[in-house]
Design a protein around this motif. Sequence first.
Motif, PDB file in Angstrom:
ATOM      1  N   PRO A  88       2.532  -5.178  14.492  1.00  0.00           N
ATOM      2  CA  PRO A  88       2.770  -5.041  13.059  1.00  0.00           C
ATOM      3  C   PRO A  88       3.396  -6.313  12.488  1.00  0.00           C
ATOM      4  O   PRO A  88       4.241  -6.914  13.135  1.00  0.00           O
ATOM      5  N   LEU A 131       3.335  -7.495   8.249  1.00  0.00           N
ATOM      6  CA  LEU A 131       3.831  -6.998   6.972  1.00  0.00           C
ATOM      7  C   LEU A 131       3.593  -5.497   6.816  1.00  0.00           C
ATOM      8  O   LEU A 131       4.168  -4.865   5.955  1.00  0.00           O
ATOM      9  N   THR A 165       4.094  -1.907   8.782  1.00  0.00           N
ATOM     10  CA  THR A 165       4.838  -1.407   9.934  1.00  0.00           C
ATOM     11  C   THR A 165       3.994  -0.439  10.738  1.00  0.00           C
ATOM     12  O   THR A 165       4.110  -0.360  11.950  1.00  0.00           O
ATOM     13  N   ASP A 166       3.137   0.302  10.066  1.00  0.00           N
ATOM     14  CA  ASP A 166       2.199   1.142  10.780  1.00  0.00           C
ATOM     15  C   ASP A 166       1.009   1.428   9.891  1.00  0.00           C
ATOM     16  O   ASP A 166       1.057   1.226   8.679  1.00  0.00           O
ATOM     17  N   ASN A 190       1.545   1.457   5.769  1.00  0.00           N
ATOM     18  CA  ASN A 190       2.925   1.450   5.299  1.00  0.00           C
ATOM     19  C   ASN A 190       3.487   0.043   5.461  1.00  0.00           C
ATOM     20  O   ASN A 190       3.358  -0.564   6.527  1.00  0.00           O
ATOM     21  N   ARG A 196       6.261  -3.161   5.327  1.00  0.00           N
ATOM     22  CA  ARG A 196       7.626  -3.487   5.724  1.00  0.00           C
ATOM     23  C   ARG A 196       8.485  -3.635   4.473  1.00  0.00           C
ATOM     24  O   ARG A 196       8.060  -4.203   3.470  1.00  0.00           O
ATOM     25  N   GLN A 197       9.695  -3.131   4.561  1.00  0.00           N
ATOM     26  CA  GLN A 197      10.588  -3.216   3.396  1.00  0.00           C
ATOM     27  C   GLN A 197      11.568  -4.366   3.586  1.00  0.00           C
ATOM     28  O   GLN A 197      11.865  -4.758   4.709  1.00  0.00           O
ATOM     29  N   VAL A 216      11.201  -7.451   2.759  1.00  0.00           N
ATOM     30  CA  VAL A 216      10.623  -8.768   3.057  1.00  0.00           C
ATOM     31  C   VAL A 216      10.615  -9.612   1.792  1.00  0.00           C
ATOM     32  O   VAL A 216      10.291  -9.122   0.711  1.00  0.00           O
ATOM     33  N   HIS A 240       5.722   0.547  -1.227  1.00  0.00           N
ATOM     34  CA  HIS A 240       5.489  -0.010   0.094  1.00  0.00           C
ATOM     35  C   HIS A 240       4.422   0.758   0.857  1.00  0.00           C
ATOM     36  O   HIS A 240       4.545   0.997   2.039  1.00  0.00           O
ATOM     37  N   TRP A 297      12.249 -11.964   7.949  1.00  0.00           N
ATOM     38  CA  TRP A 297      12.615 -10.594   8.319  1.00  0.00           C
ATOM     39  C   TRP A 297      12.713 -10.429   9.824  1.00  0.00           C
ATOM     40  O   TRP A 297      13.454  -9.583  10.321  1.00  0.00           O
ATOM     41  N   GLY A 298      11.955 -11.225  10.576  1.00  0.00           N
ATOM     42  CA  GLY A 298      11.952 -11.050  12.032  1.00  0.00           C
ATOM     43  C   GLY A 298      12.845 -12.065  12.728  1.00  0.00           C
ATOM     44  O   GLY A 298      12.688 -12.307  13.917  1.00  0.00           O
TER      45      GLY A 298
END
Lengths: 577, 311, 327
Positions: free
Chosen positions: A119, A121, A123-124, A138, A140-141, A143, A186, A263-264
């Motif tokens: 994943p 941007l 998430t799933d 869905n 990523r929040q 970001v 999102h 974010w990561g």
Amino acid sequence: MLWNMGKQGLGQSDPNPIRAFYACIARSFLGHVPVKRETTMTLTLPTFGKGRVATTLMLSAAILGAGLAPVSAETLRWARAGDSLTLDPHAQNEGPTHTLAHQIYEPLIIRDMSGAFQPALATDWAPKQGDPNVWVFNLRQGVKYHDGADFTAEDVVFSINRAMSENSNMKELLSSVAEVRATGDHQVEIVTNGPNPILPSNLTNLFMMDKGWAEANNAVDVQDVEGGETTFAATNTNGTGAYKLVSREPDVKTVLTINDGYWGRNEFPMDVTEIVYTPIQNAATRVAALLSGEVDFIQDVPVQDLNRVSNTDGLVVKTAPQNRVIFFGMNMGAADLKNDNVDGKNPLADVRVRRAMSMAINRDAIQQVVMRGQSQPAGMIAPPFVNGWTADMDGSSKTDVAAAKALMAEAGYGDGFAIQLDCPNDRYINDEAICQAAVGMLAQIGITVNLDAKPKAQHFPLITNDQTDFYMLGWGVPTYDSAYIFNFLVHTRGSDRGSWNGTGFSNTDVDAKIVSLESETDLAARNATIQDIWTVVQDEQLYIPIHHQVLNWGMSDKVNVDVSPEDDPKFKFFVLN
Amino acid sequence: MTTQKTSQSRLARAWDSDLAYSFRKTPVAVVSAVIVLVLILGAVLAPWIAPLNPFDPASLNLMNGFTPPSTPNAFTGETFVMGTDDQGRDVFSTILFGMRISLFVGFSAVFLAIILGVTLGLLAGYLGGWVETIIMRVADIQLTFPSIMVAMLIFGIAKGVTPPEYRDQMAIWVLILAIGLSDWVQFARVVRGATLVEKNKEYVQAARLIGRSPVAIMLRHILPNVLNPVLVIATISLALAIIAEATLSFLGVGAPPTKPSLGTLIRIGQEYMFSGEWWILLFPAVTLLALALSINLLGDWLRDALNPRLR
Amino acid sequence: MLAYILRRVFQSLIVLLAVGLVAFAMFNFVGDPVDNMLGQERTQADIERLRQQLGLDQPFLVQYWKFLEQAAQGNFGLSYRQGRPVADILAERLPATLELALVSGILALIGGVVLGIFTAIRRSGVAANVIMTVSLVGVSLPTFLIGVVLIYVFSVELGWLPSFGRGEVVDLGWWSTGFLTVSGLKALILPAIMLGLYQMTLIMRLVRTEMLEVLRMDYIRFARARGIREKSINFKHALKNTLVPVITITGLQLGSIIAFAIITETVFQWPGVGLLFINAVQFVDIPVMAAYLMMISVMFVAINLIVDMLYFAIDPRLRLDRKGGGH
């Protein structure tokens, strides 16, 4: 792969795939277990058909440690044969361009260094319950883009629509998409024309731009080169990626620096804090730069220099099988060949001749001498990753000069014939040397081959314009499925399919089977059809497979990373010792 | 009997001439001439003295590839004096055959350049007017185009017009044409310059007055006076042409790898510079160096010898 | 005089037009840009559309006319490869090539003049003969091999000098220079040697020949007879008279230095116009190829024009001849 033919500079061999999308779907067709690598994070792959995608992140302690370690300035000097063509993420569908974009921009899903989905941007993601024509992502929040703007569903809708616009080179990947809609801040839904199980694999190089930034800078449309337009997005960036653009001189030097707001930041090693990217076209110069310590990391090491590099203190070479098979095509469809010495008939139309030619090729010698072991002899024109590949067929090529001669005599060509072989000299690894070796081998069965080696810009139009009788081609299969090969290389040449089929092969029964693969949802039946088609391809000796290419990266031993099968290093995964 | 005598005396006269004397007294010239002769002989006799014919693909065994000099190959057990290249070709034989191509291209290109350059230079210098304008402007165009561009242009056009069965040999004729065409300008300039000076001299004026035709004046009176510089330029051009062929092969428009020239061999060999297979590069490079250097030294000597003021 | 200049300028314009014509005729043979510009999955319709938009479906004369129309307005189009204005790209790349040409030109001039004087004065000495012979080695090997050998020796084995690129450059607005940083200067050395070697040999030989000629002149003999010091004769009198043809030839060679920079830039990844041109040929980037060739042509023709006018001004015999007209 042929994706990026012609798009990278001079390099004698440019084994860089243009885009990276290996469909793990194909793996699940086959029931493969995803490869696990210890250097990077591991995730359980989405299991297709279950309706829900599990993305469990298992972070190794080492990675956590690296992420939390004090930040020191670590510059990685990186060289490869070609440069990115543009910074506009949707303008070109090409390897070096995507590789650079991957550091700055992000797609919804990426492939990690082992080629598995991960994943980014999103998430799933999963097909919508009850509607197989819709995929739900869905997002990523939290970001943020490099300029501080928030990443939202609006940006995804904007970006995908932008990538589907007239001037985008990414639009073919999205041809099945009917609509993209935001179903929350999102969450987005992508509606396709009919079920499209492999949609996620088409999104791994589809980068997300900020709608507000694009509008403010008049970069809503993809650049129209033909129309003589220039655009802000071609020379400026605003992504969500792990690295920010500092400066760029096309073909000369591009400098990136770490994005501390990424974010990561704590999920990935991100040991590299600055990247200096300099394309070096001349292979000898590129190797010299690595040997002399002027660069830390190069792609495309010439095979003859692998030993020199790995025997040099402080340098290592890593290799991995590439998703690309090299083969010869023969024009069997023409009534008479243009460039041969046989009048009134086409020797290649006789399957015995084609088989004899294949039997004359000593693939092991090519592997040992020309490729220095850096290849895997092939018996079918599908890389081993691909659904439909079988060890049986791939091992079916046998060298037998005596039997080949007998076949030639049986076909009425006991005295041989003369023909021209068209070959690129700046596309695949040692392409010209392979063709040259083949000339010698075919001479053993009386076929006089006149080798015409030329730059790819002149070679590939011969195939697409039906102007060659005997040619070399390489093919990669980004979807991991045989249908991709059949569509381009086996189906009768027409407006939709068969655009790379230079053999003149045309079989309505096979064509019908190829088309049926698209809508067949019963996997067992689909796989059976695939095997049927392969049987025809093999029996007809439609192509003469040579080998599967092997990728290599040469690097300083302080760099710790595995070769990605798509040849696109993502520097956030790099661990520095 | 008489003819023999005259030829003998001619030989003797040649032996006693200033040029021959200068030659005998210049060791560098003698050594260079010997080297050039040996190399030319080797190239001409290649089919008889080369152990293998590298241009015959059926005779090659790929497994012989990369055999070091005078060392048995690990798979086939065969031994080669100078080793083998990436295709298993005997380097020694390939050099002999490659030299044939290099020398053939060099000599033919210079010949073409001389014919073109001298003719056009004479015409331009003697006739003047619009003939001169056109010729010298064409020379400008010629200078403007890098020889690689000329080669690519001729290559492309030749590819389109030659019948397939001749394409194999096409590359060599294209090289001759390309190098010859990019070389004629200096001959033309020198000849034109000399013609401009000569034609105003009394003896030419006199010849014109007694009614000799312009062609005769150009050939009988002016040409002999410009031959010395032409000879010097030709010698140096020969070396340059051989090197130019090598340079073009680096840019991908040289002799094909299946029928390599010395230049193509060097282009292929330089890829093995780092990998330890030194013989693939070294032997062709040394041969080319010996050939071009000797020709250059001969040209040097010739220039000094033909220019009495420098003696 | 003015009429002559005008005529020559007019002729030069025709030369430029002819160069362009030949160039455009040739573009048909270097490959198909459309194949490079579209992805693998392009359909036949995509190819047709793009070809039409680029005007590639039209005869090369029409393409050439369009190019001229645009070029006359200062618009050289967009690079097919980079999607940026060709004029911008050329302006960006030109400083690298000009600096390289300048340095190798100066190197060739200084080295050539010094060695030329030396070999002329000591014409029968051992050292002079060795120099004469060794200098020929540089022109008896293809330049690409010399470049690769330089890289191997000085970058890989000794590690003294960089193997590629320009090092750090300083941006002076419209000009980027490598002269102001240590790494920039170091990066210049190997490419400048590779590019300048040939010219140096040429100039050296020219200086030597001219010097020898001049030293035989009567006025030098008189000077010697008058007891003027040998050094003064060599440098004050002889050299001065030698330099005029040397500078002329060097000027003429400037163009070929820039043309030969194509190979040097390819070997050393030197980011100049030569490398740009090679990239353009590979990609069939017609706008870049066309603009580069026109630029080089303008340069060559300009140099030619200047030299021709100088000769015209110097040698009255030529002038008389021209006025005299045909026979």
